[in-house]
Write a protein that holds these residues in place. Structure first.
Motif, PDB file in Angstrom:
ATOM      1  N   PRO A  77      -4.805  -1.696   2.647  1.00  0.00           N
ATOM      2  CA  PRO A  77      -4.341  -2.684   1.668  1.00  0.00           C
ATOM      3  C   PRO A  77      -4.690  -4.092   2.144  1.00  0.00           C
ATOM      4  O   PRO A  77      -5.080  -4.282   3.308  1.00  0.00           O
ATOM      5  CB  PRO A  77      -2.824  -2.467   1.668  1.00  0.00           C
ATOM      6  CG  PRO A  77      -2.528  -1.980   3.050  1.00  0.00           C
ATOM      7  CD  PRO A  77      -3.697  -1.116   3.427  1.00  0.00           C
ATOM      8  N   LEU A 120      -2.766   1.357  -7.168  1.00  0.00           N
ATOM      9  CA  LEU A 120      -2.850   2.659  -6.517  1.00  0.00           C
ATOM     10  C   LEU A 120      -3.496   3.728  -7.395  1.00  0.00           C
ATOM     11  O   LEU A 120      -3.379   4.918  -7.132  1.00  0.00           O
ATOM     12  CB  LEU A 120      -1.458   3.127  -6.085  1.00  0.00           C
ATOM     13  CG  LEU A 120      -0.781   2.272  -5.006  1.00  0.00           C
ATOM     14  CD1 LEU A 120       0.547   2.885  -4.590  1.00  0.00           C
ATOM     15  CD2 LEU A 120      -1.686   2.106  -3.794  1.00  0.00           C
ATOM     16  N   GLY A 178      -3.994   9.148  -1.789  1.00  0.00           N
ATOM     17  CA  GLY A 178      -4.742   8.171  -1.011  1.00  0.00           C
ATOM     18  C   GLY A 178      -6.140   8.671  -0.678  1.00  0.00           C
ATOM     19  O   GLY A 178      -6.440   9.872  -0.758  1.00  0.00           O
ATOM     20  N   ARG A 202      -1.743   3.487  -0.178  1.00  0.00           N
ATOM     21  CA  ARG A 202      -3.035   2.813  -0.300  1.00  0.00           C
ATOM     22  C   ARG A 202      -3.683   2.694   1.075  1.00  0.00           C
ATOM     23  O   ARG A 202      -3.035   2.268   2.035  1.00  0.00           O
ATOM     24  CB  ARG A 202      -2.858   1.429  -0.912  1.00  0.00           C
ATOM     25  CG  ARG A 202      -4.174   0.683  -1.128  1.00  0.00           C
ATOM     26  CD  ARG A 202      -3.950  -0.622  -1.871  1.00  0.00           C
ATOM     27  NE  ARG A 202      -5.199  -1.343  -2.064  1.00  0.00           N
ATOM     28  CZ  ARG A 202      -5.306  -2.505  -2.686  1.00  0.00           C
ATOM     29  NH1 ARG A 202      -4.221  -3.073  -3.205  1.00  0.00           N
ATOM     30  NH2 ARG A 202      -6.482  -3.105  -2.815  1.00  0.00           N
TER      31      ARG A 202
END
Length: 494
Positions: free
Chosen positions: A210, A196, A456, A207
């Motif tokens: 993923p 991350l 993110g 994330r």
């Protein structure tokens, strides 16, 4: 005791009868006038498409590395719908494009106004966000600018000219279906923070995208919006004119090589045309799919990943399921011969995010090669950091709120998170309400303040360009505008 003469009583009685008769005549005349006014109210509609496909060889701008197109799988379109209730005329244009900057939107509207007389602030112009097409601004890659933008401006105006020429008496209905199985939140909380790290030297809490099926998956960081809302427009004889839908799905992808494609948005338009038996009509039927609030939503089921599929197969599956749901709901809705229209436009100033002195220094070292990259996107975001440092301190965005009958439509010039759209739906005075994103400009992602704290991709500086409270300010203003339309509706009914 005061007794009135008989002649006086007769005069009073006669006067009362005459007054009553006069009031009855006036009331009857007003009823007839109201009935005639109602009979004279006509809703008119016109729709058209305009080809906005770029030349082969122009860059497809959907990722960090633009590549020239080698094929055109399906033509890109500007899909136009014009509605007129006799007092208000408005237009909705949805373009098969990644982003369209405010400057280009404004120029297209100006040109359309000059050609048709449509009020500039009565035109809603949005992009679908297909990742297998070009961009016209709203993207830092200079190859996406230039000649194509000029073509786009002219072709949007041409589409509105054609839609205006098709105006005819119409009726309209609306409905809301649900397709929950094709929308998934792409931001995930993970059991481990190992992967991350971000390109600013920090560590995120979520994330984006993923590995599907990973045992490290914990839970999605936000909700989805499964609703598919739509407006269906018909001629007086029932001939389909247009259908405008809205679904909160970023895009699907899965194209074949370096193809230009309008993604599932165009496949839906074609499929709903088939389901409505609207092929080869004159004027042609126009199916339109607009992008809802899908900045954190995609079509990947991370818990239970699907296997590899042939190019375009998943687009068709999504479009077929959404179109089938729209058809199912349409069979239950009521069509109206006339509905009132309304539109409100406002501008809102937002501060842009400013990188710290430490981030600027780090970015300079990465670009010069003095600092070795650790994250694969270190250098890309270093350049974005420097661009943000040199950019304007604020931006002025355009927001619109529309009412079409009982339907409310809000706009956002961002890739807007689903939870923002859900809040607007829940608090709007119009039912149903939906939001069309990437409308009237393009300014990157719009996370909520809560999502900003998680970090993110969508929150990174350069991906997100405006202040962290922007989603709150936009939501509050849009709801105020929708309320304004509701108050105007109540005042008109008095």
């Amino acid at each position: 005791m005061n007794i009135k003469p008989r002649w006086m009583c007769r005069v009073v009685a006669s006067t009362c009868w005459l007054l009553a008769a006069w009031l009855l005549v006036c009331w009857g005349s007003q009823l007839r006038a109201d009935e005639q006014a109602a009979e004279q109210r006509v809703l008119r509609a016109g729709a058209a498409t305009s080809n906005i496909t770029p030349f082969i060889g122009e860059n497809i701008v959907g990722g960090f590395s633009p590549a020239p197109s080698k094929n055109i799988h399906d033509e890109l379109q500007a899909r136009c719908l014009v509605l007129d209730d006799g007092k208000t005329r408005l237009a909705i244009v949805v373009c098969d494009n990644l982003h369209i900057s405010r400057e280009i939107c404004d120029e297209a509207k100006r040109l359309a106004h000059a050609a048709t007389g449509l009020a500039i602030d009565h035109i809603l112009l949005a992009a679908t966000h297909t990742h297998s097409g070009p961009s016209a601004g709203g993207n830092p890659i200079p190859e996406a600018e230039g000649a194509y933008s000029k073509l786009l401006v002219r072709r949007i105006s041409d589409g509105l000219v054609r839609a205006m020429s098709h105006l005819e008496p119409a009726r309209i209905g609306w409905g809301v279906g649900s397709v929950p199985g094709q929308v998934f939140n792409r931001r995930w909380r993970m059991k481990s923070l190992t992967h991350l790290g971000n390109p600013f030297g920090g560590v995120d809490q979520v994330r984006m995208n993923p590995p599907a099926g990973s045992p490290d998956l914990l839970e999605p960081a936000g909700p989805t919006d499964p609703e598919v809302a739509f407006l269906s427009v018909q001629a007086k004889d029932g001939r389909p004119i247009a259908l405008l839908a809205n679904y909160s799905l970023h895009y699907v992808g899965g194209v074949g090589g370096a193809d230009n494609s309008a993604d599932y948005f165009a496949v839906f338009a074609d499929r709903i045309q088939q389901l409505l038996n609207a092929d080869r009509l004159d004027p042609p039927f126009v199916g339109i799919m607009s992008n809802g609030t899908s900045g954190d939503i995609n079509n990947i089921n991370f818990r239970n990943p699907r296997g590899r599929q042939p190019p375009y197969e998943q687009m068709r599956r999504v479009a077929d399921e959404v179109a089938a749901e729209v058809l199912r709901v349409q069979q239950t809705i009521k069509f109206h011969d006339w509905v009132p229209l309304g539109i409100v436009q406002r501008e809102l100033k937002l501060a842009t995010r400013r990188p710290s002195a430490e981030l600027i220094e780090r970015a300079k070292k990465l670009v010069s090669g003095e600092l070795k990259p650790v994250h694969k996107l270190d250098e890309a975001y270093a350049r974005r950091t420097l661009a943000m440092a040199e950019g304007p301190a604020e931006v002025t965005i355009v927001l619109q709120a529309l009412r079409i009958g009982d339907v409310g439509i809000a706009t956002s010039p961002f890739e807007t998170f689903a939870e923002t759209g859900l809040e607007i739906k829940a608090r709007s005075p119009w039912h149903p309400t939906f939001t069309i994103e990437l409308a009237n400009g393009s300014y990157g992602y719009l996370p909520t303040p809560e999502q900003h704290r998680l970090g993110g991709y969508e929150t990174w500086l350069g991906t997100n360009r405006v202040e962290e409270q922007a989603s709150r300010k936009i939501t509050d203003l849009l709801l105020s505008m929708l309320d304004e339309l509701k108050r105007a509706d109540k005042d008109a009914g008095k």
